[in-house]
Design a protein around this motif. Structure first.
Motif, PDB file in Angstrom:
ATOM      1  N   MET A 115      38.693  19.778  31.839  1.00 50.53           N
ATOM      2  CA  MET A 115      39.472  19.315  30.854  1.00 50.53           C
ATOM      3  C   MET A 115      39.938  18.714  32.255  1.00 50.53           C
ATOM      4  O   MET A 115      40.223  18.361  33.007  1.00 50.53           O
ATOM      5  N   ARG A 116      40.486  17.186  31.570  1.00 49.47           N
ATOM      6  CA  ARG A 116      41.268  16.091  32.258  1.00 49.47           C
ATOM      7  C   ARG A 116      43.078  16.927  32.951  1.00 49.47           C
ATOM      8  O   ARG A 116      43.653  17.087  31.154  1.00 49.47           O
ATOM      9  N   VAL A 117      43.176  16.914  33.848  1.00 50.92           N
ATOM     10  CA  VAL A 117      44.758  17.401  34.183  1.00 50.92           C
ATOM     11  C   VAL A 117      45.317  16.909  35.038  1.00 50.92           C
ATOM     12  O   VAL A 117      44.965  16.537  36.417  1.00 50.92           O
ATOM     13  N   ILE A 118      46.688  17.049  34.931  1.00 44.37           N
ATOM     14  CA  ILE A 118      47.483  16.739  35.762  1.00 44.37           C
ATOM     15  C   ILE A 118      48.515  17.813  36.837  1.00 44.37           C
ATOM     16  O   ILE A 118      48.681  19.035  35.574  1.00 44.37           O
ATOM     17  N   PHE A 119      48.257  18.149  38.028  1.00 45.76           N
ATOM     18  CA  PHE A 119      49.054  18.647  38.231  1.00 45.76           C
ATOM     19  C   PHE A 119      50.413  18.378  39.484  1.00 45.76           C
ATOM     20  O   PHE A 119      50.626  17.723  39.819  1.00 45.76           O
ATOM     21  N   MET A 120      51.226  19.334  39.444  1.00 47.47           N
ATOM     22  CA  MET A 120      52.151  19.204  39.659  1.00 47.47           C
ATOM     23  C   MET A 120      52.452  20.404  40.284  1.00 47.47           C
ATOM     24  O   MET A 120      53.154  21.891  40.231  1.00 47.47           O
ATOM     25  N   GLY A 121      52.797  20.285  41.539  1.00 46.85           N
ATOM     26  CA  GLY A 121      53.483  21.368  42.583  1.00 46.85           C
ATOM     27  C   GLY A 121      54.270  21.242  43.692  1.00 46.85           C
ATOM     28  O   GLY A 121      53.750  20.052  44.008  1.00 46.85           O
ATOM     29  N   THR A 122      55.065  21.471  44.382  1.00 40.63           N
ATOM     30  CA  THR A 122      54.853  21.411  46.223  1.00 40.63           C
ATOM     31  C   THR A 122      54.438  22.248  47.172  1.00 40.63           C
ATOM     32  O   THR A 122      53.744  21.803  48.184  1.00 40.63           O
ATOM     33  N   PRO A 123      54.730  23.953  46.703  1.00 44.82           N
ATOM     34  CA  PRO A 123      55.281  24.180  48.056  1.00 44.82           C
ATOM     35  C   PRO A 123      53.974  25.002  48.815  1.00 44.82           C
ATOM     36  O   PRO A 123      52.633  24.493  47.874  1.00 44.82           O
ATOM     37  N   GLU A 124      52.961  25.652  49.555  1.00 43.61           N
ATOM     38  CA  GLU A 124      52.005  26.433  49.698  1.00 43.61           C
ATOM     39  C   GLU A 124      51.497  27.172  48.649  1.00 43.61           C
ATOM     40  O   GLU A 124      50.065  26.944  48.058  1.00 43.61           O
ATOM     41  N   PHE A 125      52.539  27.794  47.958  1.00 43.65           N
ATOM     42  CA  PHE A 125      52.391  28.986  46.863  1.00 43.65           C
ATOM     43  C   PHE A 125      51.363  27.555  45.693  1.00 43.65           C
ATOM     44  O   PHE A 125      50.989  28.860  44.891  1.00 43.65           O
ATOM     45  N   ALA A 126      51.968  26.666  45.644  1.00 43.37           N
ATOM     46  CA  ALA A 126      51.143  25.880  44.431  1.00 43.37           C
ATOM     47  C   ALA A 126      49.451  25.628  45.059  1.00 43.37           C
ATOM     48  O   ALA A 126      48.268  25.685  44.048  1.00 43.37           O
ATOM     49  N   VAL A 127      49.439  25.194  46.261  1.00 43.29           N
ATOM     50  CA  VAL A 127      48.001  24.982  46.613  1.00 43.29           C
ATOM     51  C   VAL A 127      46.276  25.760  46.105  1.00 43.29           C
ATOM     52  O   VAL A 127      45.372  24.965  45.418  1.00 43.29           O
ATOM     53  N   PRO A 128      46.686  27.433  46.103  1.00 47.85           N
ATOM     54  CA  PRO A 128      45.247  27.872  45.206  1.00 47.85           C
ATOM     55  C   PRO A 128      44.959  27.691  44.028  1.00 47.85           C
ATOM     56  O   PRO A 128      43.727  27.475  43.414  1.00 47.85           O
ATOM     57  N   ALA A 129      46.326  27.125  43.396  1.00 47.56           N
ATOM     58  CA  ALA A 129      46.234  26.802  41.166  1.00 47.56           C
ATOM     59  C   ALA A 129      45.089  25.438  41.655  1.00 47.56           C
ATOM     60  O   ALA A 129      43.981  25.055  40.846  1.00 47.56           O
TER      61      ALA A 129
END
Length: 301
Positions: A1-15
């Motif tokens: 898929m064509r994906v936009i990723f939105m996150g900030t802390p270390e918690f989001a990095v694995p995704a």
């Protein structure tokens, strides 16, 4: 898929890593703007997601707001994404953003919704003494974590620090998101129940001060919930962080050190610190602390 990723802390990095590893086309990463860091607060430090996205060769965007910046909304929509994956991003997304991707925005939320909607679900679950928690892939809507859930995973809370639980749920959320994106029709969004709603308010730094008037079990939950960076006491004007402790028997006034092993009386029962940290020092065993920083029985914390 064509994906936009939105996150900030270390918690989001694995995704983010999981999306790339699974072959999805991450066309942009949105993150909170770099913040002042360092001892004097002068150098700007990019968020963990910002740094990881740049390392992966992904364009990074850091708008201050979508609500007050129509150009940011237009630029987001212009990406023509199939889906936006959101994980602890930190900005409120208006409906114009939520509805721009073909499949909308899907959020990795670290609780068993509707319990612990809001900013600090992991710490709140530990402090409340929850036996289990989990992570859900939520289809986002305008309300605060009110959207329907597509897929959910569960795990035990007992005995885990916030840091340990964060790492576990981050990895679990990444796996579940990839599973949902592989076949969204297989995981239709299911509305959250009306009963059992609780809110995980943002953590105030003052909450990390240990409250020995509470029962020992509640004090131990403070130790677990605030590691990292660590719940604390102040002794002789110096802040000492408690990173690990155990329950034990003992009587005394709440906050009183009742033996030479740093056992501390609580409102009911007592705790014995196992790992501690002085300001500017490394983590050490409680016994090592006492050899260079005596805290005799009778001291009140």
């Amino acid at each position: 898929m064509r994906v936009i990723f939105m996150g900030t802390p270390e918690f989001a990095v694995p995704a983010l890593d999981a999306l790339v590893a699974s072959g999805h086309d991450v066309v942009a990463a949105y993150s909170q703007p770099p913040r002042a860091g360092g001892r004097r607060g002068k150098a700007l430090t990019p968020s963990p997601v910002h740094a990881r996205a740049e390392a992966l060769g992904i364009e990074v965007r850091t708008p201050l707001s979508f609500k007050r910046d129509p150009d940011a909304v237009a630029a987001f929509a212009a990406l023509e994404a199939d889906v936006a994956v959101v994980a602890a991003y930190g900005l409120i997304l208006p409906v114009s953003v939520l509805e721009a991707p073909r499949l909308g925005c899907m959020n990795v939320h670290a609780s068993l919704l509707p319990r612990w909607r809001g900013a600090a679900p992991i710490q709140r679950a530990i402090l409340a003494g929850d036996a289990e928690t989990g992570v859900g892939i939520m289809q986002m809507e305008a309300g605060l974590d009110t959207g329907p859930v597509r897929l959910e995973g569960r795990t035990s809370v007992t005995g885990k620090t916030a840091g340990e639980l964060t790492d576990e749920l981050a990895a679990m959320g990444a796996r579940l998101m990839i599973e949902v994106l592989a076949d969204p029709a297989r995981y239709p969004p299911v509305a959250q129940p009306d009963d059992g709603v609780t809110y995980a308010s943002k953590i105030d730094k003052a909450e990390a001060r240990l409250d020995f008037a509470q029962p020992a079990q509640a004090v131990l939950r403070q130790v677990l919930a605030f590691n990292p960076p660590g719940a604390f006491v102040e002794i002789g004007g110096e802040r000492i962080r408690l990173l690990a402790a155990e329950l034990t028997d003992g009587d005394g006034e709440p906050g009183e050190v009742i033996d030479d092993a740093l056992t501390i009386a609580c409102g009911a029962g007592a705790i014995r610190p196992a790992q501690v940290q002085r300001a500017g020092r490394g983590v050490m065993a409680a016994g090592e602390l006492l050899r260079g920083f005596p805290i005799p029985a009778g001291t009140r914390l």
